[in-house]
Design an enzyme around this catalytic site. Structure first.
Site, PDB file in Angstrom:
ATOM      1  N   ASP A  16       1.044  -1.685  -0.269  1.00 29.16           N
ATOM      2  CA  ASP A  16      -0.124  -0.094  -0.445  1.00 29.16           C
ATOM      3  C   ASP A  16       0.951   1.136  -0.624  1.00 29.16           C
ATOM      4  O   ASP A  16       2.172   1.380   0.801  1.00 29.16           O
ATOM      5  CB  ASP A  16      -0.853   0.205   1.064  1.00 29.16           C
ATOM      6  CG  ASP A  16      -2.127   0.685   1.029  1.00 29.16           C
ATOM      7  OD1 ASP A  16      -2.011   1.192  -0.039  1.00 29.16           O
ATOM      8  OD2 ASP A  16      -3.011   0.855   2.230  1.00 29.16           O
ATOM      9  N   ASN A  64     -11.147  -2.289  -5.517  1.00 29.16           N
ATOM     10  CA  ASN A  64     -10.162  -1.787  -6.208  1.00 29.16           C
ATOM     11  C   ASN A  64     -10.859  -1.354  -7.653  1.00 29.16           C
ATOM     12  O   ASN A  64     -10.059  -0.401  -8.580  1.00 29.16           O
ATOM     13  CB  ASN A  64      -9.130  -1.389  -6.652  1.00 29.16           C
ATOM     14  CG  ASN A  64      -8.096  -1.742  -5.226  1.00 29.16           C
ATOM     15  OD1 ASN A  64      -6.925  -2.597  -5.258  1.00 29.16           O
ATOM     16  ND2 ASN A  64      -8.577  -1.109  -4.120  1.00 29.16           N
TER      17      ASN A  64
HETATM   18  C1  IPE Z   1      -5.755  -2.071  -0.666  1.00 30.12           C
HETATM   19  O1  IPE Z   1      -5.224  -1.466  -0.155  1.00 30.12           O
HETATM   20  C2  IPE Z   1      -5.381  -3.356  -1.367  1.00 30.12           C
HETATM   21  C3  IPE Z   1      -4.276  -2.826  -1.940  1.00 30.12           C
HETATM   22  C4  IPE Z   1      -2.769  -2.951  -1.554  1.00 30.12           C
HETATM   23  C5  IPE Z   1      -4.071  -4.282  -3.632  1.00 30.12           C
HETATM   24  P1  IPE Z   1      -6.565   0.123  -0.010  1.00 30.12           P
HETATM   25  O2  IPE Z   1      -5.198   1.419  -0.804  1.00 30.12           O
HETATM   26  O3  IPE Z   1      -7.335  -0.306  -0.738  1.00 30.12           O
HETATM   27  O4  IPE Z   1      -6.874   0.131   1.354  1.00 30.12           O
HETATM   28  P2  IPE Z   1      -7.578   0.712   1.843  1.00 30.12           P
HETATM   29  O5  IPE Z   1      -8.966   1.318   0.875  1.00 30.12           O
HETATM   30  O6  IPE Z   1      -6.686   1.740   2.409  1.00 30.12           O
HETATM   31  O7  IPE Z   1      -8.220  -0.115   2.870  1.00 30.12           O
HETATM   32  C1  IPE Z   2      -2.105   0.326  -3.078  1.00 25.73           C
HETATM   33  O1  IPE Z   2      -1.656   1.626  -3.417  1.00 25.73           O
HETATM   34  C2  IPE Z   2      -1.852  -0.365  -4.661  1.00 25.73           C
HETATM   35  C3  IPE Z   2      -3.226  -0.479  -5.061  1.00 25.73           C
HETATM   36  C4  IPE Z   2      -4.644  -0.321  -4.061  1.00 25.73           C
HETATM   37  C5  IPE Z   2      -3.273  -1.423  -6.139  1.00 25.73           C
HETATM   38  P1  IPE Z   2      -2.883   2.741  -3.252  1.00 25.73           P
HETATM   39  O2  IPE Z   2      -2.805   3.147  -4.508  1.00 25.73           O
HETATM   40  O3  IPE Z   2      -3.674   2.466  -2.190  1.00 25.73           O
HETATM   41  O4  IPE Z   2      -2.123   3.362  -3.106  1.00 25.73           O
HETATM   42  P2  IPE Z   2      -2.655   4.943  -1.422  1.00 25.73           P
HETATM   43  O5  IPE Z   2      -3.073   4.187  -0.254  1.00 25.73           O
HETATM   44  O6  IPE Z   2      -3.901   5.344  -2.190  1.00 25.73           O
HETATM   45  O7  IPE Z   2      -2.009   5.774  -0.856  1.00 25.73           O
HETATM   46 MG    MG Z   3      -3.980   2.554  -0.327  1.00 22.11          MG
END
Ligand code: IPE
Ligand code: IPE
Ligand code: MG
Length: 244
Positions: A16, A64
């Site tokens: 993340d 997502n």
């Molecule tokens: C969790 O991250 C999913 C992945 C890393 C693929 P998110 O960024 O989607 O999670 P939330 O929404 O902050 O809980």
């Molecule tokens: C994790 O990084 C990747 C996926 C969830 C696909 P994020 O895209 O959630 O990054 P933040 O949480 O917005 O920084």
């Molecule tokens: Mg995230």
């Protein structure tokens, strides 16, 4: 090998922080995902060299899909590119690829390269790399319940036969051990619908580092941290240490 005693057999990672990494640098979010996919290569290598048996990476959750269309499209392209470029390396390094999630929702091209890579690497005997894609832990439990109910309707299973092992055998992870260590980057301290059933006794490791800044060194320090923990599974420390 790391020389670390008591290495986790199965490490799962919630990767993340890609978006925040890009934002900090005034870059589009997709640049964070691109840098993130380079870090995936580093961490796969570090896991393999450390002797980790199973590495599960949360690449894309079912939730997502609700992100802006352009971001979802960019993530899907990066994923297909990752699988295509990594396949020869997975073969060289004897890595077996598996995936968990609801693949019917994936664009055809991604599903095809994914299934092809799984097929080609299926007899590899080195590390198992599991990609969680279009994955939801609750969805996985729902799918398992449906399978078991179908067996019950066909009179192949009785309610008395249903136990924890049977449920585990109907999850997407049926042939995999439960994760020993779950790492989440970016400072968030939540599970976000990942491996809900399997993580009942998983050790958790949270770091503020954003995924694109995560390094092999920090990964090894997470393994070190794990190696010093005592997993008690409800027992007392004395019992675990065999003193009781
Ligand atoms: C969790 O991250 C999913 C992945 C890393 C693929 P998110 O960024 O989607 O999670 P939330 O929404 O902050 O809980
Ligand atoms: C994790 O990084 C990747 C996926 C969830 C696909 P994020 O895209 O959630 O990054 P933040 O949480 O917005 O920084
Ligand atoms: Mg995230």
């Amino acid at each position: 090998m790391t020389g670390i005693k008591n290495l986790p057999g199965h490490v799962a990672i919630i990767m993340d922080g890609n978006g925040r990494w890009a934002k900090e640098k005034d870059l589009p979010r997709v640049e964070g995902h691109r840098k993130g996919s380079e870090v995936v290569r580093e961490i796969v290598e570090a896991s393999r060299k450390s002797g980790i048996k199973v590495l599960t990476l949360y690449a894309f959750s079912e939730e997502n899909w609700n992100r802006p269309k352009a971001e979802v499209g960019a993530l899907m392209s990066l994923l297909a590119e990752f699988l295509r470029t990594e396949l020869p390396k997975m073969m060289d390094e004897h890595i077996r690829l598996c995936a968990v999630g609801r693949f019917s929702q994936l664009p055809d091209i991604v599903r095809e390269v994914l299934l092809e890579a799984i097929r080609i690497t299926k007899d590899n005997k080195g590390m198992t790399l599991v990609i969680a894609l279009s994955y939801s832990g609750r969805g996985e439990i729902v799918d398992a319940v449906k399978e078991i109910v179908e067996l019950a309707v066909e009179k192949k299973v009785t309610p008395e036969q249903i136990d924890e092992d049977m449920i585990a055998r109907h999850l997407y992870t049926k042939s995999l051990p439960d994760p020993d260590l779950l790492i989440r980057t970016s400072g968030e301290k939540r599970i976000s619908n990942f491996l809900l059933y399997q993580a009942a006794y998983t050790e958790l490791f949270f770091t503020k580092t954003l995924w694109p800044d995560f390094t092999q060194e920090e990964f090894l320090s997470a393994l070190q941290d794990y190696s010093r923990r005592e997993r008690r599974y409800g027992m007392t420390s004395e019992q675990v240490l065999g003193e009781d």
